[in-house]
Write an enzyme that holds these catalytic residues in place. Structure first.
Site, PDB file in Angstrom:
ATOM      1  N   ARG A  71       0.726  -0.970  -0.109  1.00  0.00           N
ATOM      2  CA  ARG A  71      -0.209   0.020   0.122  1.00  0.00           C
ATOM      3  C   ARG A  71       0.984   1.307  -0.002  1.00  0.00           C
ATOM      4  O   ARG A  71       1.828   1.403   0.888  1.00  0.00           O
ATOM      5  CB  ARG A  71      -0.782   0.047   1.334  1.00  0.00           C
ATOM      6  CG  ARG A  71      -2.144  -0.971   1.215  1.00  0.00           C
ATOM      7  CD  ARG A  71      -2.979  -0.662   0.016  1.00  0.00           C
ATOM      8  NE  ARG A  71      -4.128  -1.709   0.013  1.00  0.00           N
ATOM      9  CZ  ARG A  71      -4.147  -2.688  -0.778  1.00  0.00           C
ATOM     10  NH1 ARG A  71      -3.272  -3.090  -1.453  1.00  0.00           N
ATOM     11  NH2 ARG A  71      -5.088  -3.480  -0.642  1.00  0.00           N
ATOM     12  N   GLU A 110      -3.405   7.663  -5.470  1.00  0.00           N
ATOM     13  CA  GLU A 110      -3.540   7.193  -6.871  1.00  0.00           C
ATOM     14  C   GLU A 110      -4.842   7.868  -7.423  1.00  0.00           C
ATOM     15  O   GLU A 110      -5.816   8.020  -7.099  1.00  0.00           O
ATOM     16  CB  GLU A 110      -3.683   6.005  -6.685  1.00  0.00           C
ATOM     17  CG  GLU A 110      -2.316   5.158  -6.126  1.00  0.00           C
ATOM     18  CD  GLU A 110      -2.226   3.652  -5.958  1.00  0.00           C
ATOM     19  OE1 GLU A 110      -3.239   3.162  -6.562  1.00  0.00           O
ATOM     20  OE2 GLU A 110      -1.478   2.841  -5.410  1.00  0.00           O
ATOM     21  N   HIS A 143       0.082   1.165 -10.234  1.00  0.00           N
ATOM     22  CA  HIS A 143      -0.495   0.151  -9.745  1.00  0.00           C
ATOM     23  C   HIS A 143      -1.308  -0.860 -10.526  1.00  0.00           C
ATOM     24  O   HIS A 143      -2.501  -1.083 -10.521  1.00  0.00           O
ATOM     25  CB  HIS A 143      -1.821   0.889  -8.748  1.00  0.00           C
ATOM     26  CG  HIS A 143      -2.400  -0.212  -7.461  1.00  0.00           C
ATOM     27  ND1 HIS A 143      -2.830   0.492  -6.485  1.00  0.00           N
ATOM     28  CD2 HIS A 143      -2.217  -1.552  -7.266  1.00  0.00           C
ATOM     29  CE1 HIS A 143      -3.047  -0.739  -5.670  1.00  0.00           C
ATOM     30  NE2 HIS A 143      -2.814  -1.703  -6.245  1.00  0.00           N
TER      31      HIS A 143
END
Length: 322
Positions: free
Chosen positions: A237, A266, A285
């Site tokens: 994370r 993000e 990601h």
């Protein structure tokens, strides 16, 4: 809902084989598949479809769950579940299950590739190629004989450890409780032993979830405790890391490099210092998602198992309290 024939709403882009695997979990159920729009990962069901569903497979918009009066199981396609924990989001009568166990191969291979690229200076050679330069960037590193510290020893961390061990690395795992070392790890330490373990590692890779204990853990003190010239990898994370402290450790050359597939926030703002930080390899990601087909195979298998458990009134795999 009857015990043997739930109405199952599926918003994942499953192929025929994956649908067959899912439906094997409850052959008598009624299945509705919602196709994703171009460019989207998941289908967007109507409020009526959500209201009629006994089971939903996929990360449905939490706002739609207010009308999910028939819901008995929400099977997420993600390992994370934070968006569904607010009081009243998931009906009290429904079980909430995550997809822990589906992403180990995909995420670990992606972060392992990023690590190897840094160790062999591949991003730098790509820049030389783009500028039409023929140059030698100097010495490179190897995982053979290297000390690798993996924070988080679950599915993803264990997959990553096995990849590093296969290259000849000595891998230490760190979690809250220590305990016996799983396959791929030589030894275990607790998070309380982290400061000493950081100083012994050539590579520190994190796959821990976002918790009160992990948010901001990778700060200036953390990076200073790491061995000079070591590498940092984060596939867990983004809020683990204090951004300015990682950038400072890279700019000061205390760290040789960092690889990140997760950030906070993000998407990353265009003015964020990560974009221009030296020796930082960044991906948006994408290590998880559905880019590797085996992920959807795994999710379909987990969902099928939980459909079988639901119809048999048995405990749900990966159930999350809400």
């Amino acid at each position: 809902m009857t015990a043997s024939s739930p109405n199952v709403l599926v918003i994942l882009p499953l192929n025929d084989a994956q649908r067959a695997r899912l439906e094997a979990g409850a052959p008598s159920a009624r299945y509705t598949y919602v196709a994703a729009k171009p460019g989207a990962m998941l289908g967007e069901p109507s409020a009526e479809q959500v209201a009629d569903a006994d089971v939903i497979v996929g990360n449905v918009d939490p706002k739609l769950l207010a009308g999910a009066g028939a819901l008995r199981l929400l099977q997420l396609n993600s390992a994370g579940y934070d968006n569904y924990l607010a009081a009243g989001t998931v009906p009290a009568s429904a079980a909430l299950a995550c997809a822990t166990g589906a992403y180990g191969q995909a995420v670990s291979e992606h972060l392992f590739a990023m690590l190897l690229a840094m160790l062999k200076r591949l991003p730098g050679y790509h820049e030389l190629q783009r500028s039409h330069e023929w140059g030698d960037l100097g010495p490179v590193c190897t995982l053979a004989g290297a000390n690798v510290l993996v924070l988080g020893t679950g599915d993803i961390g264990s997959h990553f450890a096995r990849l590093c061990a296969a290259m000849g690395a000595r891998v230490t795992g760190a979690n809250r409780h220590g305990g016996e070392a799983p396959a791929g790890f030589e030894r275990m330490v607790t998070m309380d032993e982290l400061p000493q373990a950081l100083g012994q590692a050539d590579v520190v890779a994190s796959f821990v979830p976002s918790t009160a204990e992990t948010r901001g853990l990778a700060d200036a003190r953390f990076f200073l405790a790491m061995r000079e010239g070591s590498y940092f990898v984060n596939g867990g994370r983004g809020d683990l890391v204090v951004d300015r402290d990682l950038v400072a450790a890279l700019e000061g050359r205390h760290l040789a490099g960092a690889a990140l597939d997760v950030t906070a926030p993000e998407p990353l703002p265009t003015n964020h210092p990560y974009w221009d930080a030296p020796n930082l390899l960044l991906t948006p990601h994408v290590s998880g998602g559905f880019h590797l087909p085996v992920v959807l195979d795994n999710i379909a298998g987990i969902a099928a198992e939980n459909l079988a458990h639901l119809t048999a009134s048995e405990p749900i795999r990966n159930e999350v309290r809400h």
